[in-house]
Design a protein around this motif. Sequence first.
Motif, short mmCIF file in Angstrom:
data_model
loop_
_atom_site.label_atom_id
_atom_site.label_comp_id
_atom_site.label_asym_id
_atom_site.label_seq_id
_atom_site.Cartn_x
_atom_site.Cartn_y
_atom_site.Cartn_z
N GLU A 88 -8.62 10.35 3.59
CA GLU A 88 -8.64 9.14 4.40
C GLU A 88 -7.38 8.30 4.24
N CYS A 89 -6.56 8.59 3.24
CA CYS A 89 -5.35 7.80 3.00
C CYS A 89 -4.09 8.53 3.47
N ARG A 90 -4.21 9.73 3.98
CA ARG A 90 -3.02 10.55 4.26
C ARG A 90 -2.74 10.63 5.75
N ARG A 103 1.01 9.28 2.07
CA ARG A 103 -0.30 8.75 1.68
C ARG A 103 -0.17 7.26 1.47
N GLN A 105 -2.09 3.53 0.29
CA GLN A 105 -2.92 3.20 -0.87
C GLN A 105 -4.39 3.10 -0.51
N ASP A 106 -4.71 2.92 0.77
CA ASP A 106 -6.11 2.90 1.19
C ASP A 106 -6.18 3.20 2.68
N PRO A 107 -7.37 3.50 3.23
CA PRO A 107 -7.49 3.83 4.66
C PRO A 107 -7.02 2.72 5.58
N ARG A 110 -3.30 3.01 5.93
CA ARG A 110 -2.96 4.18 6.74
C ARG A 110 -3.13 3.87 8.22
#
Length: 623
Positions: A88-90, A103, A105-107, A110
Amino acid sequence: MSDNQSWNSSGSEEDAEPRDESGHLVGCVDLSGVLSKWTNYIHGWQDRWVVLKNNTLSYYKSQDETEYGCRGSLCLSKAVVTPHEFDECRLDISVNDSVWYLRAQDPEHRHQWIDSVELHRTIREGRREKGGIQGTIFIPPPLADSGYGSESSLRRHGSMLSLTSATSGFSATSTSSFKKGHSLREKLAEMETFRDILCRQVDTLQKYFDGCSDAVSKDELQRDKIVEDDEDDFPNTRPDGEFLNHGSKEKVFQAVSPKGINGIDFKGEAITFKATTAGILATLSHCIDLMVKREDSWQKRVDKETEKRRRIEEGYKSALNDMKKKSHFRGPDYEEGPNSLINEDEFFDAVEAALDRQDKIEEQSHTEKIRIHRSSPVPPGDVYSSVGTHRFSEKVEEMVQNHMTYSLQDVGGDANWQLVVEEGEMKVYRREVEENGIVLDPLKATHSVKGVTGHEVCHFFWDTAYRNDWETTIENFNVVETLSENATVVYQTHKRVWPASQRDVLYLSAMRKILSNNENDPDTWLVCNFSVDHDDAQPPGRCVRAKINIGMICQTLVSPPEGDKEISRDNILCKITYVANVNPGGWAPASVLRAVAKREYPKFLKRFTSYVQEKTAGKPILF
């Protein structure tokens, strides 16, 4: 939003782009912040300072190094942004063959980066469509430019010379002109010429037939009118009784000649019509011959291209197999993991290639390791007979008793041991066990080594001073805690074998001497290694923690020497039983783990026992 990620509205485009009063692009918002970027399979994910500006994505090693220039950049005009299906972060950004794996650090961050990149691309595309070319009208070339000739040029061929040359035979077509298609175009031009000639001849003949038909109709009408007048007025008598003649009968029925048809040579037109149709048939026959020749030529080309394609496909397969064995061509999607894109065959090929490279390196350094003289004091045998008083002493005693009870049992019966390798005195058995999809196959090996004792084998196996001399899979290790003279806690990391993840192990290693209850039976030396937990060796994030339970059990058999001779190394034989229960963790395929175990365990046992023989040769026997 985090401190290391900020929105700003600075930036510039081309001079033609619309700008506000401060010179900034209208509608574009720049973004900068820290993202993790995949570098290579050795260093993995590394934090980088990433800047989105002017429809370009650039990255720097850190925010402090932005003034030294970027380390790489991508133009987003043709970029494809792909959010990862499972992570979910990539997000992956690709332009042609260049791919950046990033990536956040969090969704939430992103999603922020994806929206910003798409906004830059959308604004740029909108400006291009607004200011671009509205449309293009394509005007096809005239017929003359297409190679078939215009109508005016074709009419120049409408002569008897063209008909004679067409009907008399074909000119030989050279190979070069045939390849270029000149002969076929010439014949098509002749066909159009024949068409024009034939149409004109049909018009001429039709005009002749129409003229003949009109003449006959007028002649019959005139005859009918003369007959009617003859019945009323012919012959006429004068008052004096004499006859009045208006003309002779021949004059009265004189044939009426049609106008406009005397100038047509009907016989000549018929001959020309016949020659034209013959020319058409001859040209069609020639066209068929040309098409047959062209079909043969194209068939040869097809065969040649088919052969070329076969060679290219073979080269592609060969290159693909080579690429599978080169780990640096792979990205993070091809590493070991629950969603890895690499299949089992590719996984095994890559692991096998990496192990082969490690073996070559070890072969080169093996001789040097043997020459290195290391001295480690050997405690008296009584030290290894005691259990010890440390906090793991009960666990050690339990493991020792289990090995003495179960590890020395015969492999026959209902144990379901399968013989997988047999090389001389060495036999390797395996029992297939899986738990939650993870391979936990117990392994058992038996071996007999001449010239060494069980004490010597266990000493070199347990003492960490000699570990790097015979163990080729360890990257580094350290003694976390010394519990007693015969027990230590060891942490070691193993060399990474791509695409598998790196493994580490934290285990207690204890060496024991088990005295025999029967004077005719030999004493037993044993080293047991089993996983434990320790506060000073927490598992790092980059390694997968493996769990082990390993036992090296040795017994020394002595054959009496002849006469009064002293016992030499020729009179001793060490029987070795090696058992291993390993939980590798992670997501490596079961077939790969079993294949690697079948390959590596026999190599390890032969390498280690040969090392012990070389280190003890010519030295006093350690019973």
